[in-house]
Design an enzyme around this catalytic site. Structure first.
Site, mmCIF file in Angstrom:
data_model
loop_
_atom_site.group_PDB
_atom_site.id
_atom_site.type_symbol
_atom_site.label_atom_id
_atom_site.label_comp_id
_atom_site.label_asym_id
_atom_site.label_seq_id
_atom_site.Cartn_x
_atom_site.Cartn_y
_atom_site.Cartn_z
ATOM 1 N N ALA A 131 0.752 -0.775 0.192
ATOM 2 C CA ALA A 131 -0.031 0.037 -0.187
ATOM 3 C C ALA A 131 1.118 1.339 0.109
ATOM 4 O O ALA A 131 1.262 1.589 -1.119
ATOM 5 C CB ALA A 131 -0.980 0.373 1.256
ATOM 6 N N ARG A 132 1.433 2.430 1.056
ATOM 7 C CA ARG A 132 2.106 2.681 1.543
ATOM 8 C C ARG A 132 2.918 2.347 2.739
ATOM 9 O O ARG A 132 2.627 2.795 3.323
ATOM 10 C CB ARG A 132 1.195 3.604 1.724
ATOM 11 C CG ARG A 132 0.658 4.385 0.412
ATOM 12 C CD ARG A 132 1.254 5.465 -0.240
ATOM 13 N NE ARG A 132 1.046 5.739 -1.957
ATOM 14 C CZ ARG A 132 1.133 5.375 -2.439
ATOM 15 N NH1 ARG A 132 0.776 3.539 -3.188
ATOM 16 N NH2 ARG A 132 -0.223 6.389 -3.629
ATOM 17 N N ASP A 177 6.706 -4.270 0.074
ATOM 18 C CA ASP A 177 7.159 -3.305 -1.402
ATOM 19 C C ASP A 177 6.992 -2.025 -1.948
ATOM 20 O O ASP A 177 7.651 -0.817 -1.912
ATOM 21 C CB ASP A 177 6.296 -3.671 -2.586
ATOM 22 C CG ASP A 177 5.556 -2.899 -3.577
ATOM 23 O OD1 ASP A 177 7.194 -3.047 -4.428
ATOM 24 O OD2 ASP A 177 5.097 -2.362 -4.496
ATOM 25 N N GLU A 217 11.635 6.201 -0.266
ATOM 26 C CA GLU A 217 11.992 5.760 -1.596
ATOM 27 C C GLU A 217 12.961 6.496 -2.381
ATOM 28 O O GLU A 217 12.558 7.298 -2.775
ATOM 29 C CB GLU A 217 10.385 5.356 -2.137
ATOM 30 C CG GLU A 217 10.078 4.106 -1.416
ATOM 31 C CD GLU A 217 8.291 3.932 -2.312
ATOM 32 O OE1 GLU A 217 8.171 4.194 -3.584
ATOM 33 O OE2 GLU A 217 7.797 3.081 -1.178
ATOM 34 N N HIS A 265 8.969 -1.069 -5.381
ATOM 35 C CA HIS A 265 7.720 -0.287 -5.074
ATOM 36 C C HIS A 265 7.475 -1.263 -7.016
ATOM 37 O O HIS A 265 6.748 -0.046 -7.855
ATOM 38 C CB HIS A 265 7.649 0.531 -5.415
ATOM 39 C CG HIS A 265 6.599 1.514 -5.568
ATOM 40 N ND1 HIS A 265 5.969 2.985 -3.967
ATOM 41 C CD2 HIS A 265 5.229 1.152 -5.396
ATOM 42 C CE1 HIS A 265 4.988 3.161 -4.177
ATOM 43 N NE2 HIS A 265 3.989 2.128 -4.796
#
Length: 614
Positions: A301-302, A326, A331, A350
């Site tokens: 998700a985040r 992920d 990031e 991601h």
């Protein structure tokens, strides 16, 4: 979210270019001509023209090459977009693909284009939007999240922002399942070990998925797709999402439960919630401590919904046995990240939306949204542009705030796991219904209900669409009053039907959660909770207490808050009769510590309480 000026201002026409010569080639069929019967471009007797300004050559090559056909808008694409989306854009616009622009180059180019299409890497800052003011009309984000776009600045600049929220659904769900299975069987670690020349069969013994409980935190499009796939793996699925309809969940074979039940009973927890102020670092030390020992976490998700330091501690002490991530708070994450290098963590950069099919789908979806906006059509995926005349916004401005506050209040009174069946908004007014435009108020109630734990940005353009996507049935009612029609609205009520409440005092005689508010001296006030009349300003935060009406309760609660250095800005008590049931509504500037709230709940005559963030 600030309200934009009337939608027509978002489409204000730039100065027309020199008219083409008589022998100039005709525009291709479907090109964006000055006006092709779109009524949304006609406002107050004037015709708004589509852009007719030529584009400059690309700063880094690009494919516009400075060749621009008359009557066609120019679209700048700053990150790689699927071929199908680019082809669609080129049919109706001049497309300038210019990648890896510096901030200075982006500001220079954006002043020469009508639309900007980005993915997640391009930062559309206030400075960029200021540079495009007067020409830039649309920003399209090819994906769901719009963290990289300054929405407030876009609204102020009269620039519409649209996104592509549906194309990546299946890809994200598939990646969650890929991480789930890879983590359970130690695929990444075993692969690295074998490539390093080792043969460690005994070390990488995995766990079976059959019969295990998977908790899906956020049961929207992606979460429900994960559920369908996990059911095929033989897993038992539970989910937490206050907006998910119970009927839809049951149709998939999923039980909706409270947040606490979800995290305490699950063997695997998959996160599918957006990053909002209420979900930021939601998974912290306390949350991990309440999980089943040895739980496994998946996050596509985040990154910000997980406190990464807390997750690292939970991994080290064995509370969390494995994690598959992920997304990250930063990031790319630091190269020396202990979380990334932890032996029990599987990571990907991601990749949730990274399938060729999803990329093409997102490209088509954003191209359609951008072109539709350039043509003056309403976009269901618009995230910042209410279409309400300025005079209506001016008159309803304080009621807009009230409507959103009531929505935020009422959703926090819903007990987890019950789902929302229907929302009814009732306006009390002496004004003729035909002379009261309530679209923006309905939209703001929807915004208050949906936004606290959603990535959706609600406005009058997309409110009904977003509500429908989340299974919310929103209806409106009127109570016609005697009085002066100069005052547009006397009060607004919000009802949630057929739901469980975490605060029983908010239930009406019909069993609905009911709150009502009014505007007093230009400020929103809460005036009714269930059957109890109160009067408290809806500013800051709110504590609601239901207690037996007796002397000293106000003093005891006030003393607790004072000792905990929590400032009370407003207090009101409503009761059914002396010595019977009463509700105390307390406005506070700060969020009380949990210890303070526990002390309030321990007061013998206090039967229930709830803290609400507004």
């Amino acid at each position: 979210m600030a309200l934009a000026a009337p939608f027509c201002h978002l489409l204000a026409a730039p100065p027309p270019a020199t008219a083409p010569a008589a022998d100039a080639p005709r525009e291709p069929a479907g090109a964006l001509a000055p006006h092709r019967a779109s009524p949304l471009l006609r406002r107050r007797g004037r015709l708004l023209l589509a852009c007719r300004v030529s584009a400059a050559p690309s700063a880094r090559g690009g494919d516009a090459a400075g060749v621009v056909a008359a009557g066609r808008p120019t679209v700048l694409v700053t990150e790689k977009l699927g071929a199908a989306g680019l082809e669609l854009l080129r049919r109706f616009a001049n497309v300038d693909c210019a990648y890896e622009l510096t901030a200075e180059e982006l500001r220079a180019k954006v002043s020469l284009v009508d639309a900007l299409v980005v993915r997640s890497a391009t930062r559309v800052t206030r400075e960029v939007l200021e540079a495009g003011r007067g020409r830039l009309r649309v920003v399209g984000r090819a994906g769901v999240g719009i963290d990289n776009v300054d929405l407030q600045a876009a609204t102020e600049a009269g620039c519409l922002v649209v996104n592509a929220p549906t194309a990546n659904t299946v890809a994200a769900a598939e990646h969650a399942i890929a991480l789930l299975t890879a983590m359970a069987r130690n695929v990444a670690q075993a692969d690295a070990s074998l490539k390093a020349g080792k043969w460690q069969r005994n070390k990488y013994v995995g766990v079976s998925l059959v019969g295990k409980t998977l908790a899906i935190m956020g049961f929207g499009k992606v979460g429900s797709e994960v559920a369908r796939r996990a059911k095929g793996l033989g897993m038992d699925i539970i989910a937490h999402d206050p907006y998910a309809p119970v009927d839809r969940a049951r149709a998939i074979g999923v039980d909706l439960v409270s947040f606490d039940e979800a995290i305490s009973t699950a063997d695997f927890v998959s996160l599918h919630m957006p990053l909002t102020p209420s979900t930021a670092k939601l998974f912290d030390d306390e949350t991990f401590a309440n999980m089943k020992k040895g739980v496994r976490i998946i996050n596509v998700a985040r990154g910000g919904v997980v406190d990464e330091d807390a997750l690292l501690r939970a991994l080290d002490n064995g509370t969390v046995s494995q994690a598959a991530l992920d997304v990250f708070t930063e990031e790319p994450p630091p190269k020396d990240s202990k979380l990334v290098h932890h032996e029990n963590v599987t990571v990907t950069p991601h990749l949730g939306a990274s399938t060729s099919e999803a990329q093409e789908g997102a490209a088509l979806e954003i191209a359609e949204a951008v072109l539709g906006a350039l043509k003056g059509e309403l976009a269901a995926t618009a995230v910042n542009a209410p279409m309400v005349p300025a005079e209506v916004l001016s008159e309803l401005s304080p009621y807009v705030v009230l409507a959103e506050k009531l929505g935020r209040l009422v959703i926090q009174l819903v007990a987890g796991g019950s789902g929302i069946k229907g929302v009814k908004v009732v306006y009390s007014s002496a004004r003729d219904p035909d002379d009261l435009d309530t679209r923006v108020l309905r939209a703001m109630v929807t915004k208050g209900i949906v936004e606290p734990i959603s990535s959706a940005f609600i406005n009058i353009v997309n409110a009904d669409y977003v509500a429908k996507q989340r299974g919310l049935r929103i209806s409106e009612g009127r109570i016609l009053l005697d009085g002066s029609p100069e005052i547009p609205i006397d009060s607004i009520q919000v009802h949630l039907a057929n739901v469980e409440s975490k605060f029983a005092g908010a239930l009406s005689d019909e069993g609905d959660i009911r709150v009502e508010g009014e505007v007093k001296d230009g400020k929103p006030h809460l005036t009714l909770v269930g059957p109890f009349s109160v009067d408290v300003s809806l500013e800051g935060n709110l504590i609601l207490c239901r207690q037996v009406d007796q002397p000293g309760i106000i003093g005891k609660v006030g003393s607790i808050l004072g000792k905990m250095n929590v400032n009370v800005n407003f207090m009101s008590v409503g009761r059914t009769a002396p010595g019977k049931q009463a509700i105390m509504a307390i406005g506070v500037d700060e969020e009380p510590e949990k210890e303070a709230l526990k002390l309030i709940g321990d007061i013998p005559s206090v039967e229930e309480f709830v803290f609400v963030k507004l």
